[in-house]
Design an enzyme around this catalytic site. Structure first.
Site, PDB file in Angstrom:
ATOM      1  N   ASN A 227       6.049   5.973 -11.797  1.00  0.00           N
ATOM      2  CA  ASN A 227       5.507   4.544 -11.139  1.00  0.00           C
ATOM      3  C   ASN A 227       4.050   4.920 -10.622  1.00  0.00           C
ATOM      4  OD1 ASN A 227       4.932   2.507  -9.463  1.00  0.00           O
ATOM      5  ND2 ASN A 227       6.842   2.827  -7.885  1.00  0.00           N
ATOM      6  N   TRP A 228       3.331   4.158 -11.368  1.00  0.00           N
ATOM      7  CA  TRP A 228       1.744   4.404 -11.010  1.00  0.00           C
ATOM      8  C   TRP A 228       1.377   3.723  -9.589  1.00  0.00           C
ATOM      9  CZ3 TRP A 228      -1.285   4.575 -15.866  1.00  0.00           C
ATOM     10  CH2 TRP A 228      -1.019   5.457 -16.998  1.00  0.00           C
ATOM     11  N   LYS A 229       2.289   2.834  -9.242  1.00  0.00           N
ATOM     12  CA  LYS A 229       1.721   1.997  -8.104  1.00  0.00           C
ATOM     13  C   LYS A 229       0.206   1.256  -8.378  1.00  0.00           C
ATOM     14  CE  LYS A 229       4.853   4.394  -5.364  1.00  0.00           C
ATOM     15  NZ  LYS A 229       5.283   4.990  -3.992  1.00  0.00           N
TER      16      LYS A 229
ATOM     17  N   HIS B 129      11.815  -2.104  -5.207  1.00  0.00           N
ATOM     18  CA  HIS B 129      11.084  -1.178  -4.811  1.00  0.00           C
ATOM     19  C   HIS B 129      10.686  -1.097  -3.325  1.00  0.00           C
ATOM     20  CE1 HIS B 129       8.373   2.048  -3.875  1.00  0.00           C
ATOM     21  NE2 HIS B 129       8.540   2.520  -4.794  1.00  0.00           N
TER      22      HIS B 129
ATOM     23  N   GLU C 243       8.298  -0.651  -1.296  1.00  0.00           N
ATOM     24  CA  GLU C 243       7.251  -1.278  -1.112  1.00  0.00           C
ATOM     25  C   GLU C 243       7.286  -2.804  -1.249  1.00  0.00           C
ATOM     26  OE1 GLU C 243       5.174   1.414  -3.446  1.00  0.00           O
ATOM     27  OE2 GLU C 243       5.480   2.934  -1.883  1.00  0.00           O
TER      28      GLU C 243
ATOM     29  N   GLU D 175      15.804   5.836  -3.799  1.00  0.00           N
ATOM     30  CA  GLU D 175      14.553   6.394  -3.114  1.00  0.00           C
ATOM     31  C   GLU D 175      14.745   6.060  -1.499  1.00  0.00           C
ATOM     32  OE1 GLU D 175      11.153   5.960  -6.226  1.00  0.00           O
ATOM     33  OE2 GLU D 175      11.233   4.094  -5.077  1.00  0.00           O
TER      34      GLU D 175
ATOM     35  N   GLY E 188       6.053   8.857  -0.629  1.00  0.00           N
ATOM     36  CA  GLY E 188       4.710   9.276  -0.305  1.00  0.00           C
ATOM     37  C   GLY E 188       4.586  10.112   1.064  1.00  0.00           C
TER      38      GLY E 188
ATOM     39  N   SER F 257       8.911  11.650  -3.138  1.00  0.00           N
ATOM     40  CA  SER F 257       8.269  12.849  -3.103  1.00  0.00           C
ATOM     41  C   SER F 257       8.686  13.811  -3.967  1.00  0.00           C
ATOM     42  CB  SER F 257       8.070  13.798  -1.761  1.00  0.00           C
ATOM     43  OG  SER F 257       7.413  12.507  -0.590  1.00  0.00           O
TER      44      SER F 257
ATOM     45  N   GLY G   1       6.174   9.063  -8.158  1.00  0.00           N
ATOM     46  CA  GLY G   1       5.106   8.309  -7.617  1.00  0.00           C
ATOM     47  C   GLY G   1       3.979   9.168  -7.645  1.00  0.00           C
ATOM     48  N   GLY G   2       3.328   9.765  -6.567  1.00  0.00           N
ATOM     49  CA  GLY G   2       2.107  10.615  -6.626  1.00  0.00           C
ATOM     50  C   GLY G   2       1.967  11.544  -7.544  1.00  0.00           C
TER      51      GLY G   2
HETATM   52  P1  13P Z   1       6.304   9.461  -4.229  1.00  0.00           P
HETATM   53  O1  13P Z   1       6.763  10.365  -5.410  1.00  0.00           O
HETATM   54  O2  13P Z   1       4.695   9.148  -4.312  1.00  0.00           O
HETATM   55  O3  13P Z   1       6.921   9.660  -3.046  1.00  0.00           O
HETATM   56  O4  13P Z   1       6.738   8.121  -4.426  1.00  0.00           O
HETATM   57  C1  13P Z   1       7.942   7.419  -4.912  1.00  0.00           C
HETATM   58  C2  13P Z   1       7.994   6.440  -5.466  1.00  0.00           C
HETATM   59  O5  13P Z   1       8.318   5.243  -4.547  1.00  0.00           O
HETATM   60  C3  13P Z   1       8.538   6.136  -6.819  1.00  0.00           C
HETATM   61  O6  13P Z   1       8.826   4.629  -6.932  1.00  0.00           O
END
Ligand code: 13P
Length: 255
Positions: free
Chosen positions: A9-11, A97, A99, A169, A175, A215, A236-237
């Site tokens: 997930n590149w956000k 998600h 977010e 998640e 994050g 994470s 994510g990251g």
């Molecule tokens: P991180 O891996 O940056 O914690 O993000 C996880 C995430 O929200 C994937 O959708």
């Protein structure tokens, strides 16, 4: 056998040239070390879907969007429809998600409408659930995750669930660098399977791919992916760099 999956997930990261560069690196890495049992999916921002689709031609990497609107089309300035997403070549979409729940106030009704519309249009859904730190500390994890599954997936049939992947998640792990331990994650994943069976029936839980997200990094992926009910990761990251994303994919291959 359940399908293993590593999704990125590149956000809100990567311009189009950056996106093309990143997928070229991921592709090259997978050509060197091909995957046999793991489905790899990248979810760039809407703006990069078409160029990434072009850059992925001839590869087995799947493409997904990070969101969609709940109506087919109309006067909804700034929104993106399921058909628009499909027309870019994407076949997956992330829904629910944390977010989106938090910053855009998406509730279970909105998420349910989005999931239904995505499925109706032939998109596969990566459906995210998870509790906040406060909720975990109050021992509410199972109530929260159970309610999210019940309401978000309300009215779906066992048939529909073939095209849904659940991603657990925990919000406190996203994050933050603070990940759930493999045992903590495993416990919730097993619970999710039971709830899916209870809610939808037909033993769908046993067949569904359930990802862990929060994470996930090259140094903790193997431990998480070794758990019996963790079928993959939503990253994510660590998916923003080909080298770390590829290492997580290899951890899945070895699990
Ligand atoms: P991180 O891996 O940056 O914690 O993000 C996880 C995430 O929200 C994937 O959708």
């Amino acid at each position: 056998m359940r399908q293993k999956m590593i999704a990125g997930n590149w956000k809100m990261h990567k311009t189009n040239p950056e996106a093309v560069r990143l997928v070229a690196q991921i592709r090259a890495g997978l050509e060197k070390n091909p995957v046999r049992k793991t489905r790899v999916v990248v979810c760039p921002p809407f703006t990069a879907l078409s160029v990434v689709h072009q850059a992925l031609k001839g590869s087995k990497i799947g493409l997904g969007a990070q969101n969609l609107f709940w109506e087919e089309e109309g006067a909804y300035t700034g929104e993106v429809s399921a058909r628009m997403i499909k027309s870019t070549g994407a076949r997956y979409v992330i829904v629910g998600h944390s977010e989106r729940r938090r910053y855009f106030k998406e509730d279970e009704h909105i998420i349910n409408k989005k999931i239904r519309l995505a499925l109706k249009n032939g998109l596969k859904v990566i459906h995210c659930v998870g509790e906040t730190l406060e909720e975990r500390e109050q021992n509410l994890t199972k109530d929260i995750v159970g309610n999210q599954l019940e309401w978000d997936l309300n009215g779906l049939a066992p048939e529909d669930l073939k095209n849904v992947v659940v991603a657990y998640e925990p919000v406190w792990a996203i994050g933050t660098g603070r990940t759930a331990t493999p045992e903590q994650a495993q416990e919730v994943h097993a619970f999710i399977r039971d709830i899916l069976d209870a809610l939808i029936g037909d033993q769908v839980g046993a067949r569904m791919t359930i990802l862990y997200g929060g994470s996930v990094k090259p140094n903790n992926a193997a431990g998480l992916l070794a758990q019996p009910d963790i079928d993959g990761a939503l990253v994510g990251g660590a998916c923003l760099k080909a080298s770390s994303f590829l290492k997580i994919i290899q951890a899945s291959e070895k699990s």
